[in-house]
Write an enzyme that holds these catalytic residues in place. Structure first.
Site, mmCIF file in Angstrom:
data_model
loop_
_atom_site.group_PDB
_atom_site.id
_atom_site.type_symbol
_atom_site.label_atom_id
_atom_site.label_comp_id
_atom_site.label_asym_id
_atom_site.label_seq_id
_atom_site.Cartn_x
_atom_site.Cartn_y
_atom_site.Cartn_z
ATOM 1 C CB SER A 77 13.269 1.516 6.184
ATOM 2 O OG SER A 77 13.425 2.241 4.988
ATOM 3 C CE LYS B 137 10.892 -6.350 2.747
ATOM 4 N NZ LYS B 137 10.776 -4.967 2.363
ATOM 5 C CB CYS C 292 8.345 -1.833 -4.176
ATOM 6 S SG CYS C 292 8.109 -0.148 -4.793
ATOM 7 C CB CYS D 247 11.419 5.937 -1.948
ATOM 8 S SG CYS D 247 9.689 5.677 -1.494
ATOM 9 C CG ASP E 36 8.287 -2.478 2.861
ATOM 10 O OD1 ASP E 36 7.418 -3.155 2.279
ATOM 11 O OD2 ASP E 36 9.338 -2.964 3.294
#
Length: 555
Positions: free
Chosen positions: A466, A121, A119, A192, A78
């Site tokens: 996000s 999705k 991650c 992240c 993303d």
């Protein structure tokens, strides 16, 4: 075994012949066939280290007497897709991932699955497939990234790159510092380092009981993560022998537990899309109101970036999800897990090593959970805000609307410093259908924060945010603009009232005014008219459903 349908009997000689061509032996035909769905890719930091985890899973499967078959699943980052046409594909990829796994598992009648993911999705897409197929499955999330470090301070993607763009516009930093931050904020493999969507969903998968104890926070590249991958490979063979399938684990109690932990963690607002979509696959309905009900009675006991100052590594060292479950043990409903231990047992055995990273409910960061659901004439079917990341001054806010029909137009106005204090930015036609794909608005929200406008400007969208977004940002407005929701008829200068404590969001128009404007509204032409997204826009439902897909006759 399911796989007997393709490998047993005289008539299956051609099938076995093809399997032997892959290097399998006649002895293997007596063993469970385990699919290892891997989302390895060189494109995503959270996935670049998966090759070693694939090996560990394979070893675990083989040691337990199974036969492993790796197959690929696509992944989208993303952060890399943000701010351009790529973000249209992010949320829809969740459906593709579920469909791909369903296709491979059904076509080859696999007995069980190990789902290697990490991650945004990809995590929910894989779990949707497991729920839909209802064959023994276990999820391995590849782990969080360590925090970056620059000028002796720990750094993260959102504050130190996305928000740094706004800082540069305000001349708070120079170009050299921005370039240095680019090189240091994300130091290596892993999802992240904050409680963004990837890590939030990983934590909730563990709470749902679909991954091994400790999996969610075990750091990317660590020996612990490799051990968990190996144990997961071993364990899935046992799940096959025990016929322990996702429907026995993904119960209403499991989803209530997941929402409770979500609120306690102040997780990403995207979970309000993903948990209902996963539940839908097994016939459980989760409404927006359920999230708000649980949020009101669940204190926030963890505060990780973007809303706080801790990182995922701090949560890992403080006790991980077992520690969080221990702190919430009185709120947990008992439920089985893939580990063979129930959630109540895992909660009782959890240990908290740092009482500030994981606080007790008596000393919580906030009395309520991290997410609030608002209703009103601007969002009759609801909208979502991460209240834990909103400053106290902005919990109630009234302002004049500045309306934009796309993220790009809004971003241009922000970067050109055309947004004034006291305004409420409206970004519409970015919902599941209108986007299409319900793009994340991290670039504009981060720019506003970086420019120091987090306590003077709000943002409302039928798109989404996000997990790294902070500030007074309200998304998932339903019905969306493309379906003729109220957000479609807002004009520049309209007064909007936001009241997060009282869960309301209203435009100062009478019902007659709204009806008159809606009568003049015309359905927009689809932005994308060919390919996968054109098809997606025809069947995707509004955000309040989890943006699930339904055929026209099912509507």
């Amino acid at each position: 075994m399911r796989s007997d349908k393709m490998k047993k009997g005289i008539e299956r000689a051609p099938n076995r012949c093809l399997l032997y061509a892959t290097g399998k032996s006649p002895h293997d035909m007596e063993k469970p066939f385990i699919g290892v769905a891997t989302s390895f890719t060189d494109l995503i930091p959270g996935h670049v280290g998966m090759r070693e985890l694939e090996r560990a899973i394979e070893k675990g499967v083989h040691s337990a007497g199974g036969v492993s078959f790796l197959f690929g699943v696509p992944g989208i980052c993303d952060g890399i897709a943000m701010g351009h046409v790529g973000m249209h594909y992010s949320l829809p990829s969740r459906e593709l991932i579920a469909d791909i796994i369903e296709s491979v598992a059904q076509a080859h009648q696999l007995d069980g699955l190990v789902l290697l993911t990490n991650c945004d999705k990809i995590n929910p897409g894989m779990l949707m497939a497991a729920a839909r197929l209802d064959i023994p499955s276990i999820v391995v999330t590849a782990g969080p990234m360590m925090a970056g470090n620059y000028e002796t301070k720990r750094r993260s993607l959102v504050r130190d790159t996305f928000e740094a763009v706004g800082n540069l516009q305000q001349k708070k930093i120079n170009v050299k510092k921005l370039k240095d931050l680019e090189l240091t904020a994300c130091p290596g493999e892993g999802s992240c380092s904050g409680m963004y969507t990837a890590n939030t969903t990983a934590c909730l998968i563990e709470v749902l009981g679909m991954s091994y104890v400790g999996c969610a926070t075990a750091l990317a590249g660590s020996a612990k993560k490799k051990r968990i991958a190996y144990l997961s490979g071993e364990r899935v063979v046992s799940l096959v022998k025990q016929h322990l399938t996702p429907k026995r684990i993904l119960t209403k109690e499991a989803f209530n537990n997941a929402i409770t932990v979500d609120m306690a963690l102040s997780g990403s607002t995207n979970t309000i899309l993903h948990l209902p979509a996963i539940a839908n696959e097994i016939g459980i309905e989760i409404s927006l109101k359920k999230f708000d009900e649980i949020s009101k009675r669940t204190p926030q006991i963890v505060s990780i970036r973007p809303g706080g100052e801790y990182f995922m590594e701090d949560l890992e060292y403080a006790g991980g999800i077992p520690g969080v479950l221990f702190a919430l043990k009185d709120k947990m409903k008992d439920n089985p897990t893939v580990s063979g231990r129930s959630i109540k047992v895992i909660a009782r055995e959890g240990i908290v090593y740092d009482n500030d990273v994981i606080r007790s409910t008596r000393k919580a960061y906030r009395k309520e959970g991290g997410i609030a659901v608002l209703y009103g004439n601007l969002a009759p079917d609801g909208c979502v805000v991460k209240q834990a990341a909103v400053g106290e001054k902005m919990m109630k806010f009234t302002g004049n609307a500045r309306v934009f029909d796309s993220e790009e137009k809004a971003m241009q106005a922000i970067m050109e410093k055309k947004i004034k204090k006291g305004e409420i930015i409206i970004i519409r036609y970015e919902g599941p259908r209108g986007g299409p794909g319900m793009r994340e608005m991290l670039s504009p929200t981060s720019a506003l924060m970086g420019m120091g406008m987090g306590n003077s400007v709000a943002l409302i969208t039928d798109g989404r945010f996000s997990g790294g977004t902070r500030g007074p940002c309200i998304g998932h407005v339903s019905p969306e603009a493309a379906l003729g929701g109220t957000i479609a008829i807002v004009k520049d200068g309209d007064v909007i009232n936001i009241d997060i404590p009282n869960r309301t969001i209203n435009i100062r128009l009478t019902s007659t005014d709204i009806d008159v404007r809606k009568a003049k509204w015309k359905e927009p032409v689809l932005k994308i008219k060919k390919g996968w997204l054109a098809r997606y826009s025809q069947v995707v439902q509004s955000a309040n459903t989890g943006a699930i897909l339904k055929l026209p006759k099912e509507k």
